[in-house]
Design a protein around this motif. Structure first.
Motif, short mmCIF file in Angstrom:
data_model
loop_
_atom_site.label_atom_id
_atom_site.label_comp_id
_atom_site.label_asym_id
_atom_site.label_seq_id
_atom_site.Cartn_x
_atom_site.Cartn_y
_atom_site.Cartn_z
N ALA A 108 17.37 14.18 -41.02
CA ALA A 108 15.98 14.04 -40.59
C ALA A 108 15.10 13.60 -41.76
CB ALA A 108 15.49 15.37 -40.02
N LEU A 132 15.05 14.84 -34.09
CA LEU A 132 16.37 15.45 -34.02
C LEU A 132 16.21 16.92 -33.62
CD1 LEU A 132 17.97 14.07 -37.32
CD2 LEU A 132 18.19 13.15 -35.03
N ARG A 180 12.35 11.42 -39.90
CA ARG A 180 12.10 11.97 -38.57
C ARG A 180 11.83 13.47 -38.69
NH1 ARG A 180 16.55 8.49 -37.33
NH2 ARG A 180 16.13 7.06 -35.57
N PHE A 197 12.41 17.35 -37.22
CA PHE A 197 13.50 17.98 -36.47
C PHE A 197 13.06 19.34 -35.96
CE2 PHE A 197 14.63 20.31 -40.34
CZ PHE A 197 15.31 21.43 -39.91
#
Length: 440
Positions: free
Chosen positions: A133, A117, A138, A140
């Protein structure tokens, strides 16, 4: 140019490091790269390619997409990176808020195949992306569009959950790309807000010191020193910040990021968030309940910092004998009385606030023992109070960048100020000047 790069080079030495600190903790800095310069935007695509992220989701609001998001998308696509976008919608008040609705939108807008992201915006966009995130596992990337808050590098995500402002542990950005050309286009109010957020470190550090001296709270000298250096970096370059020069914007952004790193080191916001932030959060929640427009976070913090500095000034004039007399006479509300007060004041949010203040595994210090400790350590308390700049100095710094200095200038009425001075201490279960004053 050498002078301009000095602090950024120091910041670089922290990146990707693990530090066994004298405070007893092992500090981790997962951030890999920090770029603060003109054309930083153009370096994002190279980083994304280098990291092997073939698909990204760019998150912005309507204004920040125009300020930097659209150009960044073009740069990424030109580098053969697949880009999806999430432009966060405004709520019924015409604002973007870090709340459940925005979080769900970003999660729905993010394809399962997206690898990273990219937060393009100021504090609110970053708070939303940081949380999403973290929960979607994930990384970022941070692309600030205004030097308005110190949360870019931190791990905490201040979110509004069922109307209550709470900070949820999340993740730090993998890299930060702050383009001075983008920052230079920020509204003056957002630059002033950035300085206001930084000035709040003077009272937050004092509050943390009170917790250390009076309650034996864990304290990290390294984190505290970095926080103080961050705010002093800004006040030392106040003229440049006021004139919006590249050097001024660089120093303000460095200070904001350094403050975020200090929080990142200890894993919480204690170094950079004290009673001044509790007032800000209280005002924010009340305005939200009353369906009034939100105020810039740093603007509120700056004004609240002046109010807290005035209270620290009052401590400096209180002798040990006078303090002991007040402590002996003062009435400390019981947990039951406080819970009743919270239910009266916080309404639907009351149970969350009670859980924050009286956790099931909590071990609050007995009131009489705490009073005795305050009397014993009054010299230390006064030393802490003396380290806080005078309210007149804080006002002068804020006025230099055209920032508000009184609640009236913010649009916060006297009744709300008085209510917050009494009840904002319940926003967080932390010892602050407001909790100390209640015992005197």
């Amino acid at each position: 140019m050498r002078e301009m790069r000095g602090m950024s080079e120091i910041l670089d030495t922290w990146l990707g490091k693990s530090i066994d600190c004298t405070c007893g903790l092992r500090h981790e800095v997962p951030i890999r790269r920090i770029v603060i310069e003109r054309d930083a935007l153009a370096q994002v695509a190279g980083y994304v390619k280098e990291a092997g992220y073939g698909e990204v989701t760019l998150v912005a609001d309507g204004r920040t997409y125009q300020a930097a998001g659209e150009k960044l998308r073009e740069l990424l696509e030109a580098a053969q990176v697949k880009v999806s976008t999430s432009v966060i919608r405004e709520n019924a008040m015409g604002e973007v808020a870090a709340d459940e609705e925005a979080i769900v939108q970003v999660m729905l807008d993010t394809p399962l195949s997206s690898k990273v992201l990219v937060a393009v915006g100021a504090g609110t966009v970053h708070d939303i992306v940081r949380f999403v995130a973290h929960r979607t596992k994930r990384p970022f990337l941070s692309v600030p569009t205004a030097p308005s808050v110190d949360g870019f590098a931190s791990v905490g995500a201040p979110l509004i959950v069922r109307g209550f402002k709470m900070t949820i542990p999340a993740s730090a950005p993998e890299a930060i790309f702050a383009d001075l050309a983008v920052l230079a286009k920020s509204p003056q109010a957002m630059i002033a807000a950035g300085l206001g957020d930084m000035l709040g470190k003077h009272t937050s550090l004092a509050d943390w010191s009170l917790g250390r001296v009076l309650l034996g709270e864990h304290y990290c000298e390294l984190s505290a020193r970095l926080t103080l250096e961050a705010v002093e970096l800004c006040t030392a370059h106040l003229d440049e910040i006021a004139q919006r020069t590249d050097l001024g914007l660089l120093r303000l952004m460095e200070g904001l990021i350094l403050s975020g790193l200090s929080m990142l080191l200890v894993g919480h916001s204690r170094p950079a968030s004290g009673a001044e932030h509790h007032l800000s959060h209280y005002w924010e929640m009340v305005l939200l309940q009353q369906r009034r427009r939100a105020l810039l976070h740093g603007a509120k913090v700056g004004v609240a910092t002046v109010l807290m500095a005035q209270r620290y000034e009052a401590l400096r004039g209180l002798t040990a004998d006078a303090a002991a007399a007040r402590l002996a006479q003062g009435h400390v509300p019981s947990e039951l009385t406080d819970a009743q007060r919270i239910r009266q004041v916080y309404g639907d949010m009351a149970e969350q606030v009670i859980a924050e203040n009286f956790p099931a595994n909590g071990t609050a210090a007995p009131a009489q023992a705490l009073k005795a400790r305050i009397a014993e350590k009054w010299g230390d308390v006064q030393a802490i109070a003396r380290a806080v700049p005078a309210a007149t100095q804080l006002i002068a710094w804020l006025e230099a960048v055209q920032g508000p200095v009184t609640p009236e200038q913010l649009g916060v009425e006297p009744e709300l100020v008085e209510a917050s001075l009494q009840d904002a201490l319940f926003v967080r279960n932390r010892f602050t000047i407001l909790r100390l004053q209640r015992l005197l």
